[in-house]
Motif scaffolding. Structure first.
Motif, mmCIF file in Angstrom:
data_model
loop_
_atom_site.group_PDB
_atom_site.id
_atom_site.type_symbol
_atom_site.label_atom_id
_atom_site.label_comp_id
_atom_site.label_asym_id
_atom_site.label_seq_id
_atom_site.Cartn_x
_atom_site.Cartn_y
_atom_site.Cartn_z
ATOM 1 N N GLY A 1 3.028 0.812 3.525
ATOM 2 C CA GLY A 1 3.547 -0.489 3.104
ATOM 3 C C GLY A 1 4.482 -1.128 4.103
ATOM 4 N N ASP A 2 4.314 -0.832 5.390
ATOM 5 C CA ASP A 2 5.283 -1.337 6.377
ATOM 6 C C ASP A 2 4.626 -2.060 7.525
ATOM 7 O OD1 ASP A 2 4.056 0.742 7.647
ATOM 8 O OD2 ASP A 2 5.890 1.714 8.334
ATOM 9 N N ASP A 3 3.355 -2.491 7.338
ATOM 10 C CA ASP A 3 2.722 -3.276 8.386
ATOM 11 C C ASP A 3 2.454 -2.468 9.652
ATOM 12 O OD1 ASP A 3 1.678 -5.722 8.409
ATOM 13 O OD2 ASP A 3 3.418 -6.778 9.203
ATOM 14 N N PRO B 1 0.673 -3.057 -5.987
ATOM 15 C CA PRO B 1 1.771 -2.103 -6.184
ATOM 16 C C PRO B 1 2.644 -2.459 -7.391
ATOM 17 C CG PRO B 1 1.903 -3.174 -4.016
ATOM 18 C CD PRO B 1 0.712 -3.746 -4.718
ATOM 19 N N GLU B 2 2.586 -3.689 -7.856
ATOM 20 C CA GLU B 2 3.433 -4.048 -8.997
ATOM 21 C C GLU B 2 2.860 -3.522 -10.309
ATOM 22 O OE1 GLU B 2 4.058 -8.215 -9.594
ATOM 23 O OE2 GLU B 2 5.653 -7.872 -11.051
ATOM 24 N N VAL C 1 2.019 3.699 -4.705
ATOM 25 C CA VAL C 1 3.420 3.567 -4.330
ATOM 26 C C VAL C 1 3.526 2.990 -2.923
ATOM 27 C CG1 VAL C 1 5.556 4.827 -3.909
ATOM 28 C CG2 VAL C 1 4.040 5.536 -5.770
ATOM 29 N N SER C 2 4.105 1.819 -2.809
ATOM 30 C CA SER C 2 4.288 1.200 -1.495
ATOM 31 C C SER C 2 5.677 1.553 -0.993
ATOM 32 C CB SER C 2 4.125 -0.314 -1.620
ATOM 33 O OG SER C 2 4.360 -0.900 -0.370
ATOM 34 N N ALA C 3 5.739 2.516 -0.061
ATOM 35 C CA ALA C 3 7.034 3.119 0.256
ATOM 36 C C ALA C 3 7.827 2.355 1.316
ATOM 37 C CB ALA C 3 6.851 4.563 0.711
ATOM 38 N N GLY C 4 7.141 1.609 2.157
ATOM 39 C CA GLY C 4 7.884 0.865 3.178
ATOM 40 C C GLY C 4 8.668 1.753 4.112
ATOM 41 N N GLN C 5 8.145 2.916 4.434
ATOM 42 C CA GLN C 5 8.876 3.837 5.315
ATOM 43 C C GLN C 5 7.926 4.418 6.363
ATOM 44 O OE1 GLN C 5 12.293 5.807 4.207
ATOM 45 N NE2 GLN C 5 11.753 5.951 2.072
ATOM 46 N N THR D 1 6.665 13.251 3.220
ATOM 47 C CA THR D 1 7.629 13.996 2.413
ATOM 48 C C THR D 1 7.536 13.549 0.960
ATOM 49 O OG1 THR D 1 9.078 14.057 4.321
ATOM 50 C CG2 THR D 1 10.074 14.587 2.219
ATOM 51 N N MET D 2 7.429 12.232 0.772
ATOM 52 C CA MET D 2 7.332 11.701 -0.579
ATOM 53 C C MET D 2 6.048 12.180 -1.256
ATOM 54 S SD MET D 2 7.691 7.713 -1.660
ATOM 55 C CE MET D 2 9.210 7.361 -0.870
ATOM 56 N N GLN E 1 6.406 -6.654 18.316
ATOM 57 C CA GLN E 1 7.407 -7.733 18.296
ATOM 58 C C GLN E 1 8.433 -7.542 19.413
ATOM 59 O OE1 GLN E 1 7.289 -10.512 16.362
ATOM 60 N NE2 GLN E 1 9.021 -11.243 17.573
ATOM 61 N N GLY F 1 4.002 -2.991 14.088
ATOM 62 C CA GLY F 1 4.490 -4.366 13.961
ATOM 63 C C GLY F 1 5.727 -4.586 14.811
ATOM 64 N N ALA F 2 6.729 -3.722 14.630
ATOM 65 C CA ALA F 2 7.973 -3.852 15.379
ATOM 66 C C ALA F 2 7.737 -3.550 16.856
ATOM 67 C CB ALA F 2 9.031 -2.925 14.811
#
Lengths: 229, 283
Positions: B154-156, B174-175, B181-185, B192-193, B80, B76-77
């Motif tokens: 979870g980070d697109d 995720p709620e 688990v949506s880690a966003g990383q 690692t998680m 962009q 994504g980034a």
């Protein structure tokens, strides 16, 4: 610009997720600040006013630790609480508790250092007053803190600012988990990584607004007055 | 005391000066520098963190005199940054976003040149029993059914988009689904998680193999018709964006699609892992 509108739209429509993220952020910062100050104020007072062996060394170490990179604080806590680490069985990693612990490691030296500088400024006068009043050691020590409460309050606000703005440590030990450990700063980082730069910036502005509200509230409580009145 | 301090400081200062001079010297003597020698490449973490680009690019740089500045981020980034005019070409792995990028007039042509497979990693004991599944969709259904932990990027990113595509209509929430688990990383942080929490995770194979500390994690499902991961390179469009090094971007693309790079890519990882990490698309 529409991304900005979107972000503020979320805020004003009280988007459940954004509200939850702000809640976690405030909870984390509250406990980080509280614990850091409970530890840091007495430390600072002791270093400023007490005579003990290794005082200078302690002072040096503390001021060095104020430069501790957040990522390193995060790593230390990670190593302690990793599954095969010394406290792995406590299941603290990737929780808000872990984030608070990392921040306490990070912020306590800052609180102690700043408050010792504050107390050093007037500890002689305070001690003479205390002797005059016939106070014992404990009460004198308390007097160092209470007499400097305005300055120490601004130290507390500095600690809070550090905590709410910090990202390196909390992303390592918290994991930025949605609905659990995601805070404003890690949400900003995530949106940046997604390429949603303007949305990320809008979240940053919201974070600043929260900090502003808290600071306004704090100055109302402390009722600070200019000396030139 | 003061004197030693002054001495130490002056030594540190002198060393800093020597190093900065040495650094200047390095950039000064490239013999056959092209007119516009800097190529800005925006790419995803998987090709950079797996070591592929650090392995390929020095060869290209030595041959042509170009310097490639690699910015790596999630897909994504990465895209962009190119849309914002901060890259000359992109190397990513998310077909839909790539097509959108070109449709928006930002990219010239999507050239898919290599692929590998996503793999599902998880605790060696395989509590959800996915090892015999035919494809990832089936494995995901079993994970959901057993309620075993699953870490999502979870980070697109490209990997996250691939994961969502596999879930299709059965994507967990995720709620409410606490096992999801949506880690966003990034990939490394998510792995690692997963290792910490005995969880399953969808990852590109290269990043997993290159991971130092795998703990209990193992590759449980390696090949399925829905796990192919295609990488494409796209030159940014000089008609839409200003200040591009189009010539350099084209030189790099030609080189990447050429014979020498193909050979290097096919060999990459064979020595270390006993198998290639990326495969070439034969046309």
């Amino acid at each position: 610009m529409d991304k900005f509108a979107e972000a503020f739209g979320y805020l004003f429509s009280l988007d459940r997720e954004l509200v939850q993220i702000i809640g976690v952020t405030l909870k984390m910062s509250f406990f980080s600040t509280l614990i850091s100050c409970l530890l840091g104020f007495p430390m600072g007072a002791a270093i400023a006013a007490k005579k003990f062996k290794g005082r200078r060394t302690a002072k040096r170490i503390l001021s060095t630790l104020t430069g501790l990179p957040p990522v390193v604080a995060g790593l230390i806590v990670y190593m302690l609480f990793t599954r095969y680490g010394p406290f792995g069985s406590l299941n603290v990693l990737f929780t808000v508790k872990a984030m608070v612990i990392a921040q306490v490691i990070l912020i306590t030296p800052i609180v102690a250092s700043l408050s010792s500088a504050v107390i050093e400024g007037n500890c002689r006068t305070i001690r003479e007053t205390a002797i005059g009043m016939g106070l014992d050691g404990k009460k004198t020590f308390a007097l160092y803190l209470t007499e400097n409460r305005t300055a120490l309050f601004s130290v507390l606000l500095t600690a809070f600012g550090r905590s709410i703005a910090e990202v390196g440590a909390v992303s390592i030990v918290g994991g930025n988990i949605q609905w659990k450990t995601r805070v404003m700063t890690t949400a900003i980082m995530l949106e940046t990584n997604k390429g949603n730069f303007s949305f990320a910036l809008a979240l940053g502005i919201i974070l600043l607004i929260i900090a502003l509200i808290i600071n306004i509230g704090a100055s109302l409580i402390s009722g600070e007055e200019p000396c030139d009145d | 005391m003061k004197r030693t301090l002054a001495l130490v400081l002056s030594i540190v200062l002198a060393l800093a000066m020597v190093f900065s001079l040495a650094a200047c010297g390095e950039t000064a003597d490239t013999a056959k520098t092209p007119e516009n020698p800097v190529i800005r490449m925006s790419t995803t973490t998987s090709v950079n963190d797996s070591g592929l680009l650090p392995y390929l690019l020095p060869v290209f740089e030595a041959e042509t005199g170009y310097t490639v500045e690699v910015q790596s981020a999630g897909t994504g980034a990465a895209i962009q940054k190119a849309v914002d005019g901060n890259a000359d070409l992109i190397l990513v792995h998310a077909k839909a976003s790539e097509e959108e990028f070109i449709a928006g007039g930002y990219g010239v042509e999507r050239l898919s040149f290599m692929y590998n497979y996503f793999v599902i990693v998880g605790p060696q004991g395989d509590p959800a029993g996915i090892a015999d599944c035919a494809n990832a969709a089936e494995a995901f259904a079993k994970i959901a059914e057993s309620g075993s932990s699953f870490i999502s990027r979870g980070d697109d990113s490209g990997t996250h988009k691939a994961e969502l595509k596999i879930w299709g209509d059965n994507a967990p929430n995720p709620e409410t689904d606490t096992w999801y688990v949506s880690a966003g990383q990034g990939m490394g942080a998510c792995l690692t998680m997963a290792s910490e929490q005995n969880a399953y995770c969808l990852t590109d194979k290269a990043t997993f193999l290159a991971m130092e500390n795998k703990g209990d994690l193992a590759i449980l499902l390696a090949e399925g018709d829905d796990m192919k991961n295609t990488y494409s390179v796209i030159a940014c469009n000089p008609e839409t964006l200003d200040g591009l090094n189009t010539e350099g971007a084209q030189a790099l693309i030609d080189w990447l699609l050429g014979e020498e790079a193909s050979k290097l890519i096919a060999e990459y990882g064979v020595e270390e892992y006993g198998e290639p990490l990326f495969y070439l698309i034969e046309d």
